[in-house]
Scaffold this active site. Structure first.
Site, PDB file in Angstrom:
ATOM      1  N   GLN A  41       3.535  -0.861  45.413  1.00 22.65           N
ATOM      2  CA  GLN A  41       4.507  -1.855  45.871  1.00 22.65           C
ATOM      3  C   GLN A  41       4.688  -1.731  47.373  1.00 22.65           C
ATOM      4  O   GLN A  41       5.085  -0.681  47.876  1.00 22.65           O
ATOM      5  CB  GLN A  41       5.832  -1.644  45.141  1.00 22.65           C
ATOM      6  CG  GLN A  41       6.922  -2.611  45.543  1.00 22.65           C
ATOM      7  CD  GLN A  41       8.106  -2.552  44.608  1.00 22.65           C
ATOM      8  OE1 GLN A  41       8.226  -3.358  43.699  1.00 22.65           O
ATOM      9  NE2 GLN A  41       9.004  -1.585  44.802  1.00 22.65           N
ATOM     10  N   HIS A  70       2.002  -6.116  45.411  1.00 20.80           N
ATOM     11  CA  HIS A  70       3.332  -6.640  45.114  1.00 20.80           C
ATOM     12  C   HIS A  70       3.714  -7.685  46.156  1.00 20.80           C
ATOM     13  O   HIS A  70       3.926  -8.839  45.858  1.00 20.80           O
ATOM     14  CB  HIS A  70       4.378  -5.527  45.016  1.00 20.80           C
ATOM     15  CG  HIS A  70       5.726  -6.011  44.556  1.00 20.80           C
ATOM     16  ND1 HIS A  70       6.628  -6.637  45.392  1.00 20.80           N
ATOM     17  CD2 HIS A  70       6.337  -5.948  43.349  1.00 20.80           C
ATOM     18  CE1 HIS A  70       7.725  -6.958  44.726  1.00 20.80           C
ATOM     19  NE2 HIS A  70       7.568  -6.551  43.475  1.00 20.80           N
ATOM     20  N   ASP A  86       4.086 -10.523  43.424  1.00 17.77           N
ATOM     21  CA  ASP A  86       5.360 -10.972  42.855  1.00 17.77           C
ATOM     22  C   ASP A  86       5.930 -12.058  43.766  1.00 17.77           C
ATOM     23  O   ASP A  86       6.228 -11.797  44.941  1.00 17.77           O
ATOM     24  CB  ASP A  86       6.332  -9.798  42.752  1.00 17.77           C
ATOM     25  CG  ASP A  86       7.564 -10.129  41.928  1.00 17.77           C
ATOM     26  OD1 ASP A  86       7.796 -11.320  41.650  1.00 17.77           O
ATOM     27  OD2 ASP A  86       8.306  -9.200  41.572  1.00 17.77           O
ATOM     28  N   GLU A 118       3.189 -12.629  39.466  1.00 18.30           N
ATOM     29  CA  GLU A 118       4.402 -12.278  38.727  1.00 18.30           C
ATOM     30  C   GLU A 118       5.533 -13.240  39.068  1.00 18.30           C
ATOM     31  O   GLU A 118       5.742 -13.588  40.232  1.00 18.30           O
ATOM     32  CB  GLU A 118       4.813 -10.849  39.084  1.00 18.30           C
ATOM     33  CG  GLU A 118       6.061 -10.364  38.369  1.00 18.30           C
ATOM     34  CD  GLU A 118       6.380  -8.910  38.659  1.00 18.30           C
ATOM     35  OE1 GLU A 118       7.508  -8.500  38.335  1.00 18.30           O
ATOM     36  OE2 GLU A 118       5.514  -8.196  39.212  1.00 18.30           O
ATOM     37  N   ASP A 133       8.524 -11.697  34.302  1.00 20.80           N
ATOM     38  CA  ASP A 133       9.486 -10.784  34.914  1.00 20.80           C
ATOM     39  C   ASP A 133      10.900 -11.310  34.661  1.00 20.80           C
ATOM     40  O   ASP A 133      11.619 -10.802  33.815  1.00 20.80           O
ATOM     41  CB  ASP A 133       9.206 -10.649  36.410  1.00 20.80           C
ATOM     42  CG  ASP A 133      10.170  -9.685  37.092  1.00 20.80           C
ATOM     43  OD1 ASP A 133      10.939  -9.002  36.393  1.00 20.80           O
ATOM     44  OD2 ASP A 133      10.172  -9.606  38.339  1.00 20.80           O
ATOM     45  N   GLN A 168       6.041  -7.554  32.343  1.00 23.04           N
ATOM     46  CA  GLN A 168       6.601  -6.370  32.983  1.00 23.04           C
ATOM     47  C   GLN A 168       7.692  -5.807  32.084  1.00 23.04           C
ATOM     48  O   GLN A 168       8.633  -6.510  31.713  1.00 23.04           O
ATOM     49  CB  GLN A 168       7.214  -6.624  34.359  1.00 23.04           C
ATOM     50  CG  GLN A 168       7.786  -5.312  34.874  1.00 23.04           C
ATOM     51  CD  GLN A 168       8.435  -5.343  36.244  1.00 23.04           C
ATOM     52  OE1 GLN A 168       8.881  -4.312  36.716  1.00 23.04           O
ATOM     53  NE2 GLN A 168       8.470  -6.484  36.887  1.00 23.04           N
ATOM     54  N   LYS A 175      10.512  -3.692  32.400  1.00 19.21           N
ATOM     55  CA  LYS A 175      11.322  -3.195  33.513  1.00 19.21           C
ATOM     56  C   LYS A 175      12.217  -2.084  32.986  1.00 19.21           C
ATOM     57  O   LYS A 175      13.317  -2.312  32.499  1.00 19.21           O
ATOM     58  CB  LYS A 175      12.123  -4.343  34.129  1.00 19.21           C
ATOM     59  CG  LYS A 175      12.772  -3.979  35.431  1.00 19.21           C
ATOM     60  CD  LYS A 175      13.111  -5.206  36.268  1.00 19.21           C
ATOM     61  CE  LYS A 175      11.877  -5.782  36.936  1.00 19.21           C
ATOM     62  NZ  LYS A 175      12.189  -6.783  37.958  1.00 19.21           N
TER      63      LYS A 175
END
Length: 425
Positions: free
Chosen positions: A172, A194, A236, A273, A307, A329, A331
């Protein structure tokens, strides 16, 4: 081995809490902070220091085992539990939680963790962060009591076959999307970067800024990556594609944009994402299915990752059952107990949806290491490098925990094989 006591100490997490709704509504950055007023309940500022509760579980042999309560950076958004305030929840852990767990056998990990999922205080379930942190400490305690790795404890409890090598780590970048991506290329990170594309400015009014960035990624990876490097790009976009294009998501304009992303990423695969955020789970699933069907009909090989509105185990199951994503994802702080994340990964088995064991930059090194064991125990498709936004530290923590565990399990297996041979003789 009996649990003797449980303690909770407020501390700091690896990043910050951000009011996502305020940022999406146009809050402007002022250095590292944001100008404007928060709009999500519980926030005093749009960006404020992340918090954790450090949980210590004491066993009868005097050993102490740690877990860290953590909540995601964008707490209170997308159907998640409200902002986590460590001071407010410390008495809950040392009170109601301790009353339930003290005296129980530490080896009964799954039963102890499930007890937390069912426990209510003042008529409400425990905050996901509490279930997350306490279950980590319970897992560590169970591994100690049994003399095994946390990976093996989880695999037995979840009835899974652990991975025999580290799971691919997803790096990330934070806002340092160029410098940190270059670091990832040099280290050969398998999934990256990311990129934190959370505003129209970052994606471009017509999506052109993201296309330029993806094109740069493909070129720069060839220059800096090790020999034979074959990364997967994972971006993302925080719903920004939906913001600039709008519904319906299977129309030519949208599909053509995804085709352009695929072309820019070539020769590497790319997954996006959170392509849109439409406001609730049912509508989000419908929008994701519409986009996925459109991409399939258009022969566009971009994978989409769920997400927003995919928070709990029940949410993961709903997205998987609907075929709403190529990747979900998981989380980890949002699912509560860490075993629930493992169960969510397991649920993806036998479907065409891959499990990405994610989480948040706003965790700690303790929770990140615990998640590395979930990834190994369930052989997830990828696991997030965390905590923090600096990349190097999170990658080191997660990758090294997996490598150390794989090596330990290999040594144990060799010893077991040697003992079998000796016994046969």
């Amino acid at each position: 081995m009996q649990i003797e006591a449980i303690h909770a100490t407020p501390g700091y997490s690896g990043f910050f809490f951000d009011d996502q709704r305020a940022i999406k509504q146009g809050a402007t950055q002022d250095g590292f902070t944001y100008d404007g007023d928060p709009v999500t309940d519980g926030f005093d500022e749009i960006r404020q220091a992340g918090e954790t509760l450090i949980v210590d579980v004491e066993l009868a042999d005097g050993s102490v085992h740690r877990g860290d309560c953590a909540a995601v950076q964008y707490s209170g958004a997308g159907g998640r539990d409200p902002l986590f305030r460590a001071e407010a929840y410390a008495p809950v852990i040392e009170g109601s939680v301790a009353e339930e767990l003290v005296g129980r056998d530490a080896r009964d990990f799954l039963a102890n963790a499930e007890l937390l999922e069912e426990l209510e205080v003042d008529g409400s379930r425990l905050h996901t962060a509490i279930r997350y942190g306490v279950s980590q400490a319970l897992l560590d305690a169970a591994a100690r009591a049994e003399g095994r790795t946390k990976t093996d404890v989880l695999a037995d409890e979840l009835d899974t076959e652990p991975a025999n090598e580290p799971v691919p780590v997803f790096g990330q970048s934070g806002d340092a999307r160029y410098a940190n991506a270059e670091k990832m290329f040099i280290k050969g990170v398998p999934v990256l970067p990311h990129a934190l594309i959370n505003s129209v400015e970052k994606i471009g009014p017509d999506g052109e800024a993201l296309l330029e960035y993806v094109d740069w990624l493909a070129d720069r990876s060839l220059e800096l990556g090790p020999e034979g490097y074959d990364p997967r790009f994972h971006i993302d976009v925080y719903g920004m594609i939906g913001e600039i294009f709008g519904a319906p998501y299977d129309r030519d304009e949208v599909i053509d944009y995804f085709a352009a992303l695929e072309e820019a990423a070539a020769p590497y695969p790319i997954q996006i994402e959170g392509p849109m955020d439409v406001g609730d789970r049912a509508d989000q699933i419908e929008a994701m299915v519409e986009l996925r069907d459109g991409l399939r009909d258009g022969s566009v090989g971009v994978d989409i990752v769920a997400d927003e509105w995919c928070n709990t185990f029940e949410d993961v199951r709903a997205f998987v059952d609907a075929g709403a994503a190529d990747v979900v994802q998981i989380k980890t702080p949002d699912l509560g107990g860490i075993h629930r994340s493992g169960q969510a990964v397991r649920y993806c088995r036998g479907t065409d949806t891959r499990a990405y064991l994610g989480g948040t930059c706003n965790e700690t090194e303790t929770s990140a290491r615990a998640c590395a064991h979930v990834a190994l125990a369930t052989d997830a498709a990828q696991v997030l490098a965390k905590p923090g936004m600096g990349f190097d530290e999170g990658y080191m923590i997660v990758e090294n925990e997996m490598r150390r565990t794989v090596a330990r399990r290999e040594r144990a297996q060799r010893l077991a094989n040697t003992d079998e041979v000796t016994a046969d003789d």
